[in-house]
Design a protein around this motif. Structure first.
Motif, PDB file in Angstrom:
ATOM      1  N   THR A  16      -5.610   0.931  -5.158  1.00 30.91           N
ATOM      2  CA  THR A  16      -5.392   0.158  -3.932  1.00 30.91           C
ATOM      3  C   THR A  16      -4.659   0.966  -2.868  1.00 30.91           C
ATOM      4  OG1 THR A  16      -3.378  -0.770  -4.917  1.00 30.91           O
ATOM      5  CG2 THR A  16      -5.407  -2.067  -5.123  1.00 30.91           C
ATOM      6  N   GLU A  17      -4.160   2.152  -3.249  1.00 30.88           N
ATOM      7  CA  GLU A  17      -3.467   3.011  -2.292  1.00 30.88           C
ATOM      8  C   GLU A  17      -4.435   3.893  -1.501  1.00 30.88           C
ATOM      9  OE1 GLU A  17      -0.173   3.032  -1.467  1.00 30.88           O
ATOM     10  OE2 GLU A  17      -0.152   1.215  -2.695  1.00 30.88           O
ATOM     11  N   SER A  35     -14.638  -4.355  -3.717  1.00 32.44           N
ATOM     12  CA  SER A  35     -13.230  -3.988  -3.804  1.00 32.44           C
ATOM     13  C   SER A  35     -12.512  -4.493  -2.559  1.00 32.44           C
ATOM     14  CB  SER A  35     -13.112  -2.466  -3.905  1.00 32.44           C
ATOM     15  OG  SER A  35     -13.704  -1.866  -2.778  1.00 32.44           O
ATOM     16  N   ALA A  36     -11.209  -4.281  -2.528  1.00 36.73           N
ATOM     17  CA  ALA A  36     -10.434  -4.718  -1.371  1.00 36.73           C
ATOM     18  C   ALA A  36     -10.877  -3.953  -0.138  1.00 36.73           C
ATOM     19  CB  ALA A  36      -8.947  -4.479  -1.627  1.00 36.73           C
ATOM     20  N   SER A  44      -7.296  -0.970   4.315  1.00 35.91           N
ATOM     21  CA  SER A  44      -6.114  -1.412   5.034  1.00 35.91           C
ATOM     22  C   SER A  44      -5.967  -0.601   6.305  1.00 35.91           C
ATOM     23  CB  SER A  44      -4.864  -1.241   4.153  1.00 35.91           C
ATOM     24  OG  SER A  44      -3.689  -1.397   4.925  1.00 35.91           O
ATOM     25  N   ASP A  88      -6.939   1.738 -12.357  1.00 37.08           N
ATOM     26  CA  ASP A  88      -6.644   2.702 -11.301  1.00 37.08           C
ATOM     27  C   ASP A  88      -7.679   3.818 -11.184  1.00 37.08           C
ATOM     28  OD1 ASP A  88      -4.366   1.355 -10.413  1.00 37.08           O
ATOM     29  OD2 ASP A  88      -3.107   2.321 -11.925  1.00 37.08           O
TER      30      ASP A  88
END
Length: 280
Positions: free
Chosen positions: A133-134, A111-112, A115, A234
């Motif tokens: 992604t949040e 996954s990403a 952040s 999601d």
């Protein structure tokens, strides 16, 4: 003419009995017979045995996979090759550390990465679903069971479990269902989840618990979970950092880590979580 025979009545003989012509004349006649009429049984037997052994050896060789060796089962170490295995006691201190390669299940791709953002990029009311992604390092988030819209992960009494949370829930319950998302203690490409009291979600004896950080490498590994994309939009799966192939899994309202089960749709649903805006 006198016949020459073996003494069959002599019980003391140590010579094995053989079949001989009854008379000297018969023996001479046998010697004068053409070679083609003589018994070839010993030669035939030797040839047959040789052929059987050759065929068996050839078949065995063809049945073996080419250039393939039998894998040796290995121990399942925690991070850093420590001589401790959660729930199973000790293993050799020389055990290899877990592979950092991405697993085939449930996704073959990572996954990403987390952040560095420290604030939500989307303003939402408490408990409102967000994109997976949040899940951002430095932000506050709540985790909901993907197929149970009112059930959220909470920490209470040293254990993690699901609890029903709504806008009318007590403030303490809403706080217990809120976590600060941090970069993974053992791997910055993964995540750790910090409760309001500063304790971390971690696995121990296969159960998801809520403990204070003791500063050990084992704790850092146990408290690190890597995100894998869920099977529906999601949603996500949380894989144990030091037990690759094991995922946070719901057993009723309890949270455990269990080995991934391919083609088990119920298991997949019980491992899926949704990211929401924080309740606290």
């Amino acid at each position: 003419m006198t016949k020459h025979r073996l003494n069959e009545d002599d019980a003391t003989t140590i010579i094995p009995r053989v079949s001989l012509p009854e008379t000297v004349e018969e023996l001479a006649a046998a010697e004068r017979a053409p070679r083609s009429r003589r018994s070839r049984r010993p030669v035939v037997i030797v040839a047959a045995v040789t052929a059987v052994l050759t065929t068996a050896a050839t078949g065995w060789a063809l049945a073996q996979p080419a250039d393939q060796s039998t894998p040796v089962p290995g121990a399942l170490p925690t991070a850093g090759s420590r001589s401790f295995v959660d729930g199973f006691g000790e293993v050799s201190a020389s055990a290899e550390p877990p592979s950092r390669s991405w697993p085939r299940s449930p996704a073959a791709r990572p996954s990403a990465r987390p952040s560095a953002a420290g604030s939500p990029s989307v303003l939402a009311s408490p408990g409102q679903p967000l994109a997976s992604t949040e899940l951002l390092a430095g932000s506050q988030r709540s985790l909901r069971a993907a197929d149970r819209p009112d059930r959220f992960v909470r920490q209470s009494g040293g254990l993690a479990s699901l609890v029903s949370v709504t806008l009318t829930s007590a403030g303490g319950v809403r706080q217990e269902a809120t976590f600060t998302v941090a970069k993974g203690l053992a791997d910055a490409n993964c995540f750790s989840f910090v409760g309001v009291d500063g304790g971390y979600l971690r696995h121990r004896d296969w159960r998801i618990r809520h403990d204070k950080n003791d500063g050990s490498a084992l704790f850092r590994a146990d408290a690190t979970f890597c995100v894998r994309p869920g099977s529906t939009p999601d949603t996500l799966y949380l894989e144990s950092y030091n037990y690759r192939g094991y995922y946070i899994h719901l057993r009723g309202d309890e949270l455990w880590i269990d080995r991934w089960r391919d083609r088990d749709h119920r298991f997949e649903r019980e491992c899926a979580f949704a990211v929401t805006a924080p309740w606290g």
